[in-house]
Design an enzyme around this catalytic site. Structure first.
Site, PDB file in Angstrom:
ATOM      1  CG  ASP A 200       0.884 -23.887 -50.708  1.00  0.00           C
ATOM      2  OD1 ASP A 200       2.101 -23.957 -50.981  1.00  0.00           O
ATOM      3  OD2 ASP A 200       0.016 -24.383 -51.432  1.00  0.00           O
ATOM      4  CG  HIS A 201       6.520 -25.592 -48.406  1.00  0.00           C
ATOM      5  ND1 HIS A 201       5.783 -26.696 -48.738  1.00  0.00           N
ATOM      6  CD2 HIS A 201       7.663 -25.685 -49.122  1.00  0.00           C
ATOM      7  CE1 HIS A 201       6.461 -27.422 -49.609  1.00  0.00           C
ATOM      8  NE2 HIS A 201       7.612 -26.838 -49.872  1.00  0.00           N
ATOM      9  CG  HIS A 263       2.817 -27.127 -53.018  1.00  0.00           C
ATOM     10  ND1 HIS A 263       2.509 -26.498 -51.845  1.00  0.00           N
ATOM     11  CD2 HIS A 263       3.355 -28.326 -52.667  1.00  0.00           C
ATOM     12  CE1 HIS A 263       2.846 -27.286 -50.824  1.00  0.00           C
ATOM     13  NE2 HIS A 263       3.351 -28.400 -51.302  1.00  0.00           N
TER      14      HIS A 263
HETATM   15  C1  BG6 Z   1       5.441 -31.166 -49.961  1.00  0.00           C
HETATM   16  C2  BG6 Z   1       5.000 -32.504 -50.464  1.00  0.00           C
HETATM   17  O1  BG6 Z   1       4.329 -30.353 -49.678  1.00  0.00           O
HETATM   18  O2  BG6 Z   1       6.245 -30.526 -50.938  1.00  0.00           O
HETATM   19  C3  BG6 Z   1       6.179 -33.353 -50.850  1.00  0.00           C
HETATM   20  O3  BG6 Z   1       4.225 -33.169 -49.478  1.00  0.00           O
HETATM   21  C4  BG6 Z   1       7.093 -32.614 -51.790  1.00  0.00           C
HETATM   22  O4  BG6 Z   1       5.752 -34.576 -51.431  1.00  0.00           O
HETATM   23  C5  BG6 Z   1       7.419 -31.236 -51.257  1.00  0.00           C
HETATM   24  O5  BG6 Z   1       8.265 -33.378 -51.954  1.00  0.00           O
HETATM   25  C6  BG6 Z   1       8.182 -30.423 -52.271  1.00  0.00           C
HETATM   26  O6  BG6 Z   1       8.593 -29.230 -51.682  1.00  0.00           O
HETATM   27  P1  BG6 Z   1       9.887 -28.466 -52.218  1.00  0.00           P
HETATM   28  O7  BG6 Z   1       9.920 -27.224 -51.383  1.00  0.00           O
HETATM   29  O8  BG6 Z   1      11.043 -29.375 -52.012  1.00  0.00           O
HETATM   30  O9  BG6 Z   1       9.619 -28.195 -53.663  1.00  0.00           O
END
Ligand code: BG6
Length: 514
Positions: A200-201, A263
């Site tokens: 989960d980045h 997230h």
């Molecule tokens: C991803 C989603 O996991 O996270 C995208 O699939 C989203 O739809 C993105 O735009 C948002 O990540 P960040 O790091 O730009 O907030």
């Protein structure tokens, strides 16, 4: 602000200098994530000298491609997407370690060929390499890859040793509870849980890691962090962008699956969990699961705990933009939600009676991810009961992105002879204190997987706990179709129903302007 104290997580990075010799295989080598995030992350790790001394990268994809072409494409991606400028001298050191292997994900022969490639690379390195397999493909082939890693013997390499074979699984991890349970079962047939790194980045973001430090390294907060002092909590993950070219994927997903279930729930878990017994991965993940398990089932239907919306046309960053139904690859009658808001009740001693509001949407007024903890106002406060003063509730806002930092809202006396008060903000900004050159989430996550630190990855039971909460809601929405799906203008803060969700308990979203 004065010079920063040494940042604990920067200090932590030095441990990675002992990263074991590694062969990283990326499945989905020509995919968007590889180009935009994974290759630039690896390059930046090389810039910081954090990759293992013996390191090989194998891109695995369906398309036949000579090593040279894959390397040239990688260089172009890095030049385009790296947070730091492309340095040909550094790249020339990395480039020799980059290889490509073509094959179908469901073809055992392709995995046998991969296994012999890994052996060749080991022979060339003159030492054993741990295998880290990064599954960054569409989810339809997750099972096939995991099964073939098992069948080919690649999954069992070094089992039980520190350099045991590891597998990183990208999102989406399942589509609902049933599919997540099935995927966990496929993984469990081929890997031990200790080998599995579910991404989960958001957990790789600096500010998200800092949540643990903020909460548990500052003991003044803990006595306040409960129902006696907290009125409610709002977690917002808002994006300005629409679905862009990802309509094909997104229309099968929607805001709840794409952002909230994973997230936003991670932000919630770290905000609300009890203190873990230690900083070990299992101690932290145990507490997150306990917290997720304590959330009451969502009340469905009108007047329930959830609201969904879909963006209509409007103005985004000053430009007129189409509505969701006018985007590429979106069916004309799509009922997919691009905005989702929920009200969660956590039924434990710490939080009973404190609403947690979560929302996430595309094409919202601005890009902001934040956690706002609003403290209670004493009914009978000394200044509050005297009508002349403008007393605001105390609030701690942790801004995950952009403009990372945190702000505490306090009341102060306005200078002058009149009896006036005004809310003021004590503010800490990362950029001002530490400079703005913080690592990207994927840099930390790839490095952590290489060194075997699972703290910032999702455990199998954790993903199931979150799906258990959202699956009934998603099923009820699927059977209702477009009924109850609200519309909101692009560039707004979402549908009216989201405001009503909070107003029902006398609350309102923080919709800050720029
Ligand atoms: C991803 C989603 O996991 O996270 C995208 O699939 C989203 O739809 C993105 O735009 C948002 O990540 P960040 O790091 O730009 O907030």
């Amino acid at each position: 602000m004065s010079a920063p104290e040494r940042h604990p997580f920067l200090a932590g990075l030095s441990k990675h200098r002992g990263a074991p010799p590694t062969c990283l295989v990326i499945f989905g080598a020509s995919g968007d994530l590889t180009s935009r995030k994974l290759l630039p992350a690896l390059y930046n790790l090389a810039v910081d000298n954090l990759l293992p001394a013996d390191f090989a990268l194998v891109g695995f994809g369906r398309k036949p491609l000579p090593d040279g072409e894959f390397r040239a494409a990688a260089a172009r991606d890095i030049a385009k997407f790296s947070r730091r400028p492309f340095n040909p001298e550094i790249w020339s050191r990395v480039e020799a370690a980059v290889h490509y292997q073509a094959g179908a994900y469901d073809d055992p022969a392709a995995f046998a060929a991969l296994a012999s490639k890994v052996s060749d690379l080991e022979r060339a390195a003159g030492r054993a390499l741990q295998l880290v397999s990064y599954v960054s493909t569409p989810p339809t082939v997750f099972d096939a890859i995991v099964e073939n890693l098992g069948r080919s013997g690649l999954a069992a390499r070094g089992l039980g040793s520190a350099a045991e074979s590891k597998v990183i699984i990208e999102k989406p991890f399942g589509h609902d509870l049933g599919s997540a349970v099935r995927l966990n079962a496929v993984i469990a047939r081929n890997f031990r849980e200790s080998q599995v790194y579910r991404i989960d980045h958001y957990l790789g973001k600096e500010t998200v890691q800092d949540l643990l430090v903020l909460r548990f390294a500052n003991p003044i907060l803990e006595p306040l962090w409960n129902r006696a002092h907290v009125d409610h909590v709002q977690i917002t993950v808002a994006e300005e962008l629409g679905v862009g070219a990802r309509g094909g994927y997104y229309d099968h997903s929607g805001a709840t699956r794409d952002m909230v279930q994973n997230h936003t729930m991670q932000l919630l878990a770290l905000t609300a969990m009890d203190a873990p017994g230690s900083l070990s991965p299992e101690a932290i993940r145990d507490q997150k699961v306990r917290l997720l398990d304590a959330i009451r089932a969502l009340r469905l239907g009108p007047g329930g705990d959830a609201v969904r919306g879909q963006y209509a046309e409007g103005l985004s960053a000053g430009e007129r933009v189409p509505g969701y139904l006018g985007e590429k690859d979106i069916p004309a009658a799509s009922a997919t939600e691009t905005f989702s808001a929920v009200r969660l009740a956590i039924e434990n001693d710490r939080w009973a009676g404190v609403p947690f509001y979560l929302r996430s949407g595309k094409r919202m007024a601005r890009r902001v991810s934040e956690i706002a903890v609003q403290f209670r106002q004493p009914v009978d406060g000394l200044f509050a009961r005297d009508g002349r003063y403008d007393i605001a509730p105390n609030r701690l806002v942790i801004q995950i992105q952009p403009d990372e930092g945190s702000t505490l809202v306090l009341n102060s006396k306005v200078p002058g002879l009149e009896p006036r008060t005004q809310p003021v903000r004590l503010s800490f900004r990362y950029a001002a204190t530490y400079g703005s050159d913080t690592p990207e989430a994927y840099e930390r996550l790839i490095l952590d997987a290489i060194v075997g630190d699972r703290t910032l990855f999702i455990r199998g039971d954790e993903t199931e706990a979150s799906w258990r909460l959202y699956t009934p809601l998603l099923e009820s929405w699927a059977s209702a179709g477009r009924e109850g799906l609200e519309s909101y203008a692009s560039g707004s803060w979402g549908p009216g129903g989201a405001d009503a969700l909070l107003a029902a308990q006398g609350h309102a979203w923080r919709n800050t302007g720029r």
